[in-house]
Design a protein around this motif. Structure first.
Motif, short mmCIF file in Angstrom:
data_model
loop_
_atom_site.label_atom_id
_atom_site.label_comp_id
_atom_site.label_asym_id
_atom_site.label_seq_id
_atom_site.Cartn_x
_atom_site.Cartn_y
_atom_site.Cartn_z
N SER A 34 34.43 38.78 29.62
CA SER A 34 34.90 39.80 28.68
C SER A 34 34.15 41.12 28.73
O SER A 34 34.53 42.04 28.00
CB SER A 34 34.86 39.25 27.25
OG SER A 34 33.55 38.85 26.89
N GLY A 35 33.10 41.26 29.54
CA GLY A 35 32.41 42.55 29.52
C GLY A 35 31.69 42.88 30.82
O GLY A 35 30.76 43.70 30.82
N GLU A 36 32.12 42.28 31.91
CA GLU A 36 31.30 42.31 33.13
C GLU A 36 31.19 43.70 33.76
O GLU A 36 30.13 44.08 34.24
CB GLU A 36 31.86 41.32 34.16
CG GLU A 36 32.16 39.93 33.63
CD GLU A 36 31.33 39.51 32.44
OE1 GLU A 36 30.08 39.49 32.54
OE2 GLU A 36 31.92 39.21 31.39
N SER A 93 26.38 41.28 37.39
CA SER A 93 27.66 42.01 37.27
C SER A 93 28.06 42.74 38.54
O SER A 93 29.06 43.47 38.54
CB SER A 93 27.57 43.01 36.11
OG SER A 93 27.53 42.34 34.86
N TRP A 111 31.75 42.66 39.83
CA TRP A 111 32.73 43.41 39.06
C TRP A 111 32.52 44.93 39.14
O TRP A 111 33.50 45.68 39.09
CB TRP A 111 32.70 42.97 37.60
CG TRP A 111 33.26 41.59 37.41
CD1 TRP A 111 34.57 41.25 37.20
CD2 TRP A 111 32.54 40.36 37.43
NE1 TRP A 111 34.70 39.89 37.09
CE2 TRP A 111 33.47 39.31 37.23
CE3 TRP A 111 31.19 40.01 37.61
CZ2 TRP A 111 33.11 37.96 37.19
CZ3 TRP A 111 30.83 38.67 37.57
CH2 TRP A 111 31.77 37.67 37.37
N GLN A 136 29.74 53.69 35.10
CA GLN A 136 29.47 53.28 33.72
C GLN A 136 28.96 54.48 32.93
O GLN A 136 28.13 55.24 33.45
CB GLN A 136 28.43 52.17 33.67
CG GLN A 136 28.89 50.85 34.26
CD GLN A 136 27.81 49.79 34.21
OE1 GLN A 136 26.63 50.08 34.06
NE2 GLN A 136 28.21 48.52 34.33
N ILE A 156 39.59 47.49 36.83
CA ILE A 156 38.88 46.82 35.76
C ILE A 156 38.31 47.86 34.80
O ILE A 156 37.65 48.81 35.23
CB ILE A 156 37.72 45.96 36.31
CG1 ILE A 156 38.21 45.03 37.43
CG2 ILE A 156 37.06 45.15 35.20
CD1 ILE A 156 37.07 44.32 38.17
N ALA A 213 36.07 47.91 31.04
CA ALA A 213 35.34 47.04 30.11
C ALA A 213 34.49 47.88 29.18
O ALA A 213 34.14 49.03 29.47
CB ALA A 213 34.46 46.06 30.89
N ARG A 247 31.11 47.34 26.12
CA ARG A 247 30.13 46.54 25.37
C ARG A 247 29.61 47.41 24.23
O ARG A 247 29.24 48.57 24.43
CB ARG A 247 28.98 46.07 26.26
CG ARG A 247 29.42 45.29 27.47
CD ARG A 247 28.23 44.64 28.18
NE ARG A 247 27.77 43.47 27.43
CZ ARG A 247 26.51 43.22 27.11
NH1 ARG A 247 25.55 44.09 27.45
NH2 ARG A 247 26.18 42.13 26.43
N ASN A 307 32.07 42.42 23.33
CA ASN A 307 32.52 42.69 24.70
C ASN A 307 34.04 42.68 24.77
O ASN A 307 34.69 41.90 24.08
CB ASN A 307 31.99 41.63 25.66
CG ASN A 307 30.50 41.43 25.56
OD1 ASN A 307 29.73 42.31 25.91
ND2 ASN A 307 30.09 40.27 25.07
N GLN A 362 37.29 43.33 27.97
CA GLN A 362 37.58 43.68 29.37
C GLN A 362 39.07 43.45 29.66
O GLN A 362 39.66 42.48 29.20
CB GLN A 362 36.75 42.82 30.32
CG GLN A 362 36.95 43.15 31.81
CD GLN A 362 35.81 42.66 32.66
OE1 GLN A 362 34.76 43.29 32.73
NE2 GLN A 362 36.00 41.52 33.32
N GLN A 422 39.93 34.54 26.90
CA GLN A 422 40.65 35.37 27.88
C GLN A 422 42.09 34.87 28.01
O GLN A 422 42.32 33.65 28.03
CB GLN A 422 39.97 35.30 29.24
CG GLN A 422 40.65 36.09 30.36
CD GLN A 422 40.09 35.73 31.73
OE1 GLN A 422 40.04 34.56 32.11
NE2 GLN A 422 39.63 36.74 32.47
#
Length: 434
Positions: free
Chosen positions: A44-46, A54, A57, A223, A278, A280, A282, A292, A294, A345
């Motif tokens: 859920s937050g990778e 991580s 991802w 990020q 992807i 995500a 956090r 989290n 994603q 998920q």
């Protein structure tokens, strides 16, 4: 009138290279269990987390790292489910449709397996870091009995992939990290299916395809973060796989010409595995709780066909559709050395009703995860996770045929279901800082 090219093209359609993988993991034949930490919160937050865990991802995850970081994990995958016949019939030349016969309920055709993964990251200075992840994103083994009702579309399938991902990342500013990676992928496959003879009194023939190859893709991401939130985005490219190997057809009996039993030593097949987009986030809610989320768009429509090279020179349609997974979860720091996590998920299948075969008894699913990490000391920690994956029932309804447009044409109208499908996934790993 029943030439070699027709036989190879039609029967190859029934084994659909890599149109297989079964009822476990992320979607179709993709495995997402590349990190114990990630599994514990249901992935859920990778793409927004940091560190070597991580890297698969988002390569930006190691940008600005201040110390070395390495993780390893082993995941035990225990899938269960029934692939059940609901009236599949076969029409041989000059005959009416008749039941396909054989074992009517194929139980647990997807084998149990252990999936290893590992990654390491090393800072070069206070802004630049390099890393390496080794994963197996498309791997499984499935077995049907030789007399299964599904034997004309699936017998035994074994797939192994090894993905080697060297990465580099930069902390461009205090709030922005960017990264890129190459994906070097080795693939080895072996798959087979039965072939119907003209008379139901004759034993089945058999076809087996083996191949391997090295192929390449890439991953890029960024990020953005502050003291409260981190938002991550990454894109993993589609990869065109080209496998070289052998194709053998045996056991075909008169009136099918004996020349149709062949061995091809230079068979080639190509296909695409999907790109992934992807996003995500956090979000820290105090010193202990982090939420989290994603979302992943799997661009499975790239897997539109399997293209068989000479001497076959045919394209086998697969017609997968793009699909999604959505996940939410949390990490809770019980103490400085002990963290609990959990998540859920939901993922949709890329397979379509009317085109789903026994090699891919896939369906929409829910994945429920729990996990924990314990810091043994300042340098070393342990990770554990457990997941329960619940799959919706789905139809198995893709027709198959051999010898189309010839007097010896045989057609199988497939009618089955995958029922009671679920999987228990247990993972253990360790992480070290240096």
């Amino acid at each position: 009138m029943f030439n070699r090219k027709t036989v190879l093209a039609a029967t190859s359609a029934t084994i659909a290279l890599f149109g297989s993988a079964g009822v476990a993991h992320a979607q179709a034949f993709y495995l997402q269990e590349q990190s114990t930490r990630a599994a514990g919160r249901a992935f859920s937050g990778e793409a927004a987390d940091t560190g070597a865990a991580s890297l698969w991802w988002n390569p930006a995850a190691i940008g600005g790292a201040t110390e070395g970081d390495a993780v390893v994990s082993a995941t035990l995958i225990l899938p269960k489910g029934d692939v059940r016949n609901n009236g599949t019939v076969i029409r041989r030349p000059g005959q009416a449709f008749a039941p396909v016969g054989g074992e009517q309920d194929s139980r647990n055709p997807i084998n149990n397996g252990v999936l290893p993964a590992g990654a390491i990251a090393v800072p070069l200075n206070d802004r630049v870091a390099v890393g390496l992840a080794v994963t197996s994103p498309f791997s499984f083994t499935t077995d049907y009995a030789s007399d299964s009702w599904a034997r004309y579309s699936a017998d035994r399938t074994k797939l192994l992939t090894i993905d080697i991902q060297p990465s580099i990342a930069f902390a461009v500013t205090d709030w922005l990290r960017v990264g890129g990676a190459a994906n070097i992928e080795y693939t080895d496959a072996s798959l087979s299916n039965a072939l119907p003879n003209v008379s139901p009194l004759q034993p089945d023939g058999r076809q087996e395809l083996n191949g391997n190859g090295w192929d390449f893709g890439w991953t890029a991401g960024f990020q953005m973060h502050n003291e409260v939130a981190t938002i991550g985005f990454s894109y993993k490219s589609a990869i065109k796989h080209t496998l070289n190997g052998t194709l053998e057809v045996s056991g075909l009996l008169a009136p099918i010409p004996a020349a149709q039993n062949i061995s091809v030593d230079d068979a080639e097949a190509s296909f695409y595995t999907p790109a992934q987009a992807i996003v995500a986030g956090r979000f820290r809610l105090g010193d202990k709780l982090t939420l989290n989320a994603q979302a992943i768009n799997y661009q499975w429509s790239k897997f539109d066909a399997i293209r068989l090279g000479a001497p076959i020179n045919q394209a086998i349609p697969e017609n997968y559709k793009d699909s999604w997974s959505l996940a939410g979860g949390f990490d809770y720091a019980v103490s400085p050395s002990f963290t609990l996590r959990a998540g859920v998920q939901h993922a949709t299948t890329p397979t379509r009703d009317g085109e789903r075969d026994a090699r891919v008894p896939d369906s929409d699913r829910w994945n429920y995860g729990v996990g924990a990490s314990y810091e043994v000391n300042q340098r070393f920690g342990l990770d554990l996770s457990a997941n329960y994956v619940d799959f919706e029932d789905a139809t198995i309804d893709r027709p198959t045929a051999t010898g189309l447009n010839t007097p010896l044409a045989t057609v199988v109208r497939t009618s089955g279901t995958v029922e009671n499908a679920r999987a228990i996934v247990l993972s253990a790993g360790g992480h070290v800082r240096f």
